[in-house]
Enzyme design. Structure first.
Site, short mmCIF file in Angstrom:
data_model
loop_
_atom_site.label_atom_id
_atom_site.label_comp_id
_atom_site.label_asym_id
_atom_site.label_seq_id
_atom_site.Cartn_x
_atom_site.Cartn_y
_atom_site.Cartn_z
N HIS A 31 -78.34 -55.38 11.14
CA HIS A 31 -78.80 -56.52 11.92
C HIS A 31 -79.34 -57.61 10.99
O HIS A 31 -80.05 -57.32 10.04
CB HIS A 31 -79.92 -56.10 12.88
CG HIS A 31 -79.46 -55.10 13.89
ND1 HIS A 31 -79.70 -53.75 13.78
CD2 HIS A 31 -78.77 -55.25 15.04
CE1 HIS A 31 -79.18 -53.12 14.80
NE2 HIS A 31 -78.60 -53.99 15.59
N THR A 76 -85.02 -53.55 18.08
CA THR A 76 -85.62 -54.23 19.23
C THR A 76 -87.02 -53.71 19.58
O THR A 76 -87.92 -54.49 19.90
CB THR A 76 -84.69 -54.16 20.44
OG1 THR A 76 -83.45 -54.78 20.08
CG2 THR A 76 -85.26 -54.92 21.63
C1 LIG Z 1 -73.59 -56.39 19.82
C2 LIG Z 1 -75.04 -56.10 19.51
C3 LIG Z 1 -75.59 -54.89 19.86
C4 LIG Z 1 -76.92 -54.62 19.60
N1 LIG Z 1 -77.44 -53.42 19.98
C5 LIG Z 1 -78.74 -53.14 19.77
C6 LIG Z 1 -79.32 -51.91 20.21
O1 LIG Z 1 -78.66 -51.06 20.82
N2 LIG Z 1 -80.63 -51.68 19.95
C7 LIG Z 1 -81.39 -52.60 19.29
O2 LIG Z 1 -82.59 -52.33 19.09
N3 LIG Z 1 -80.87 -53.76 18.84
C8 LIG Z 1 -79.57 -54.05 19.07
N4 LIG Z 1 -79.03 -55.24 18.63
C9 LIG Z 1 -79.89 -56.16 17.88
C10 LIG Z 1 -80.81 -56.92 18.78
O3 LIG Z 1 -80.08 -57.38 19.90
C11 LIG Z 1 -81.37 -58.10 17.99
O4 LIG Z 1 -81.93 -57.64 16.76
C12 LIG Z 1 -82.47 -58.80 18.78
O5 LIG Z 1 -81.94 -59.28 20.00
C13 LIG Z 1 -83.01 -59.95 17.98
O6 LIG Z 1 -83.97 -60.59 18.79
P1 LIG Z 1 -84.50 -62.01 18.40
O7 LIG Z 1 -85.46 -62.41 19.47
O8 LIG Z 1 -84.96 -61.97 16.97
O9 LIG Z 1 -83.19 -62.94 18.41
P2 LIG Z 1 -82.18 -63.27 19.61
O10 LIG Z 1 -82.21 -62.20 20.65
O11 LIG Z 1 -80.90 -63.62 18.93
O12 LIG Z 1 -82.84 -64.54 20.27
C14 LIG Z 1 -82.74 -65.83 19.68
C15 LIG Z 1 -82.77 -66.83 20.82
O13 LIG Z 1 -82.93 -68.13 20.27
C16 LIG Z 1 -82.06 -68.99 20.95
N5 LIG Z 1 -81.80 -70.12 20.07
C17 LIG Z 1 -81.07 -70.16 18.92
N6 LIG Z 1 -81.11 -71.39 18.39
C18 LIG Z 1 -81.88 -72.14 19.22
C19 LIG Z 1 -82.29 -73.50 19.20
N7 LIG Z 1 -81.95 -74.34 18.22
N8 LIG Z 1 -83.09 -73.94 20.20
C20 LIG Z 1 -83.47 -73.11 21.19
N9 LIG Z 1 -83.11 -71.80 21.25
C21 LIG Z 1 -82.33 -71.33 20.27
C22 LIG Z 1 -80.83 -68.17 21.25
O14 LIG Z 1 -80.09 -68.72 22.32
C23 LIG Z 1 -81.47 -66.83 21.62
O15 LIG Z 1 -81.81 -66.74 23.00
C24 LIG Z 1 -77.72 -55.55 18.92
C25 LIG Z 1 -77.16 -56.80 18.57
C26 LIG Z 1 -75.85 -57.06 18.86
C27 LIG Z 1 -75.28 -58.42 18.48
#
Ligand SMILES: Cc1cc2nc3c(=O)[nH]c(=O)nc-3n(C[C@H](O)[C@H](O)[C@H](O)COP(=O)(O)OP(=O)(O)OC[C@H]3O[C@@H](n4cnc5c(N)ncnc54)[C@H](O)[C@@H]3O)c2cc1C
Length: 99
Positions: A31, A76
Site C-alpha cells: 500500500h 486500515t
Molecule cells: C483494491 C484495494 C484493496 C484494498 N484492500 C484493503 C484491505 O482489505 N484491508 C485494508 O486494511 N486496506 C486495504 N486497502 C488499502 C486501504 O484501502 C487504504 O490504505 C486506505 O483506504 C487509505 O486511506 P486514506 O484515508 O489514507 O486514503 P484514501 O482512502 O485514498 O482517501 C483519500 C481521499 O482523499 C480524496 N482526495 C484526493 N485528492 C483530493 C483533493 N485534491 N481534494 C479533496 N479530496 C481529495 C480522495 O477522493 C479520497 O476520498 C486496499 C486498497 C485497494 C486500492
C-alpha cells in the site's frame, strides 16, 4: 513497483557478495503511504505523533499518509486507531484552550 523493488533488492544483495538470491512471494505490504509521515523531528517527518503538521499551524492529517511504511499487513485498522487517538487528543487540546 514489485518487479522494481525485487530487482533493486537483488542488485543490493549481489553488490555485497550474495552467491544466490531468491525472490519469494511478496506479502500484502504494497500500500502506498508515508507521504506525510510522523516524526518527533521536523527534519525527518511532516507531522508529530498526533498527525499535526510541523510547518502548518493547526493542520491535522487523518489518513494513511502519516504511517512511515506500509508494514507487512493491511493498514486500515491502524489508520482508524490513529485517527481515534488523534480525535481524543484534539478534544483534550480544545478543552484545555490550546487549540
Ligand atoms: C483494491 C484495494 C484493496 C484494498 N484492500 C484493503 C484491505 O482489505 N484491508 C485494508 O486494511 N486496506 C486495504 N486497502 C488499502 C486501504 O484501502 C487504504 O490504505 C486506505 O483506504 C487509505 O486511506 P486514506 O484515508 O489514507 O486514503 P484514501 O482512502 O485514498 O482517501 C483519500 C481521499 O482523499 C480524496 N482526495 C484526493 N485528492 C483530493 C483533493 N485534491 N481534494 C479533496 N479530496 C481529495 C480522495 O477522493 C479520497 O476520498 C486496499 C486498497 C485497494 C486500492
Amino acid at each position: 513497483m514489485i518487479p522494481h523493488a525485487t530487482g533493486r533488492g537483488r542488485k543490493i544483495y549481489e553488490a555485497v557478495g550474495a552467491k544466490r538470491t531468491v525472490v519469494s512471494a511478496v506479502p500484502p505490504s504494497t500500500h502506498q503511504m508515508g507521504t506525510a509521515r510522523m516524526s518527533h523531528d521536523p527534519g525527518q517527518g511532516v507531522t508529530n505523533a498526533y498527525g499535526r503538521a510541523h510547518e502548518v499551524p493547526n493542520l491535522f492529517i487523518s489518513d494513511g499518509s502519516v504511517q512511515t511504511t506500509a508494514g507487512a499487513a493491511n493498514p486500515t485498522l491502524t489508520i482508524v486507531a490513529l485517527v481515534l487517538r488523534q480525535a481524543d487528543h484534539i478534544g483534550r487540546e480544545v478543552a484545555a484552550g490550546r487549540l
